[in-house]
Motif scaffolding. Structure first.
Motif, PDB file in Angstrom:
ATOM      1  N   ASN A   1     -32.578  14.941  -6.426  1.00  0.00           N
ATOM      2  CA  ASN A   1     -32.637  14.951  -7.890  1.00  0.00           C
ATOM      3  C   ASN A   1     -32.299  13.545  -8.380  1.00  0.00           C
ATOM      4  N   ALA A   2     -33.303  12.666  -8.298  1.00  0.00           N
ATOM      5  CA  ALA A   2     -33.069  11.246  -8.569  1.00  0.00           C
ATOM      6  C   ALA A   2     -32.631  10.995 -10.002  1.00  0.00           C
ATOM      7  N   ARG A   3     -33.195  11.725 -10.935  1.00  0.00           N
ATOM      8  CA  ARG A   3     -32.859  11.491 -12.341  1.00  0.00           C
ATOM      9  C   ARG A   3     -31.372  11.713 -12.592  1.00  0.00           C
ATOM     10  N   ALA A   4     -30.853  12.846 -12.113  1.00  0.00           N
ATOM     11  CA  ALA A   4     -29.436  13.161 -12.321  1.00  0.00           C
ATOM     12  C   ALA A   4     -28.544  12.174 -11.582  1.00  0.00           C
ATOM     13  N   ALA A   5     -28.949  11.803 -10.369  1.00  0.00           N
ATOM     14  CA  ALA A   5     -28.126  10.886  -9.569  1.00  0.00           C
ATOM     15  C   ALA A   5     -28.045   9.506 -10.218  1.00  0.00           C
ATOM     16  N   LEU A   6     -29.167   9.003 -10.705  1.00  0.00           N
ATOM     17  CA  LEU A   6     -29.186   7.670 -11.314  1.00  0.00           C
ATOM     18  C   LEU A   6     -28.410   7.635 -12.628  1.00  0.00           C
ATOM     19  N   GLU A   7     -28.271   8.765 -13.285  1.00  0.00           N
ATOM     20  CA  GLU A   7     -27.546   8.805 -14.559  1.00  0.00           C
ATOM     21  C   GLU A   7     -26.044   8.623 -14.365  1.00  0.00           C
ATOM     22  N   ILE A   8     -25.518   9.019 -13.214  1.00  0.00           N
ATOM     23  CA  ILE A   8     -24.059   8.942 -13.031  1.00  0.00           C
ATOM     24  C   ILE A   8     -23.633   7.828 -12.077  1.00  0.00           C
TER      25      ILE A   8
END
Length: 239
Positions: free
Chosen positions: A195-202
């Protein structure tokens, strides 16, 4: 990035003639959140398992400035490394609280009591289910228990392998919020995620892994806006 707590130098993992990880060089700063993103089969899990000593590897792994060499898993845990595996690997027939206590088996009774109080404050649902068998928990609760058990050992670096796997979107959001909160406690985090989107957000810093190799790296916010990352991992909707 700041001074590295964990550093790998040309770390490689092979299954027979197949190289799952090829000369990977990553750094995790003290107190930072770093993510490794990539498709299924990119070598992300093998990378974590090599760092943890679960898989044999070549190259080097340094933790807090010291080479880990061939140290077994137990010594890496004692040094402050902890891994929450993708399959969570809980003791299904044991209670939630007994699973948590096992995470702090090296610590004294006082530290265990403190750890339980902190874990129940962070994961209120585990307090509600502390006498329940781990095998009867929902997927999200099992992930919380796996994270709580790892944190009971007071790690300096927490490695999470696909913590969102198989969870409902609402639970995924909750899990990632907890990961963000952990950063404030001083725990360094290495997060492996599809889940790249969630990972990059944090995350503060990110690596992109393809076919066993690190092919991109940089500040997570920059990679989240990189055309190649958007097309490959985030979907065309970010254009």
């Amino acid at each position: 990035m700041s001074v590295a707590l964990l550093k790998t130098e040309r770390l490689s993992v092979a299954y027979g003639r197949v190289e799952a990880v090829r000369e990977a060089c990553i750094e995790i700063p003290a107190g930072g959140v770093v993510t490794v993103i990539g498709a299924n089969g990119a070598g992300k899990t093998s990378l974590l398992n090599a760092v943890m000593g679960v898989l044999p590897s070549s190259g080097g792994v340094e933790f807090d400035g010291r080479a880990l060499g061939a140290k077994p898993v137990e010594e890496r845990v004692a040094a402050g490394l902890s891994l929450v595996p993708e399959k969570r690997e809980l003791f299904a027939v044991m209670s939630v609280e007994d699973n948590l206590r096992l995470g702090a088996y090296r610590l004294g009774a006082g530290a265990i009591r403190t750890g339980l109080a902190e874990t129940y404050a962070r994961f209120p649902r585990l307090r509600e289910r502390r006498g329940q068998k781990a095998g009867t928990l929902s997927g999200g609760e099992r992930q919380m228990l796996a994270m709580g058990r790892a944190l009971m050992g007071r790690p300096r670096l927490l490695m999470l392998d696909e913590p969102s796997l198989g969870l409902a979107p609402r639970i995924v959001k909750e899990i990632f919020a907890i990961v963000s909160e952990l950063k404030a406690t001083g725990v360094s985090i290495l997060l492996v995620e599809q889940n790249a989107r969630a990972a990059l957000e944090i995350a503060d810093w990110a690596y992109v892994m393809e076919l066993g190799e690190i092919v991109m790296q940089g500040p997570a916010a920059d990679l989240a806006n990189d055309k190649r990352v958007i097309e490959s991992y985030l979907g065309l909707g970010r254009h």
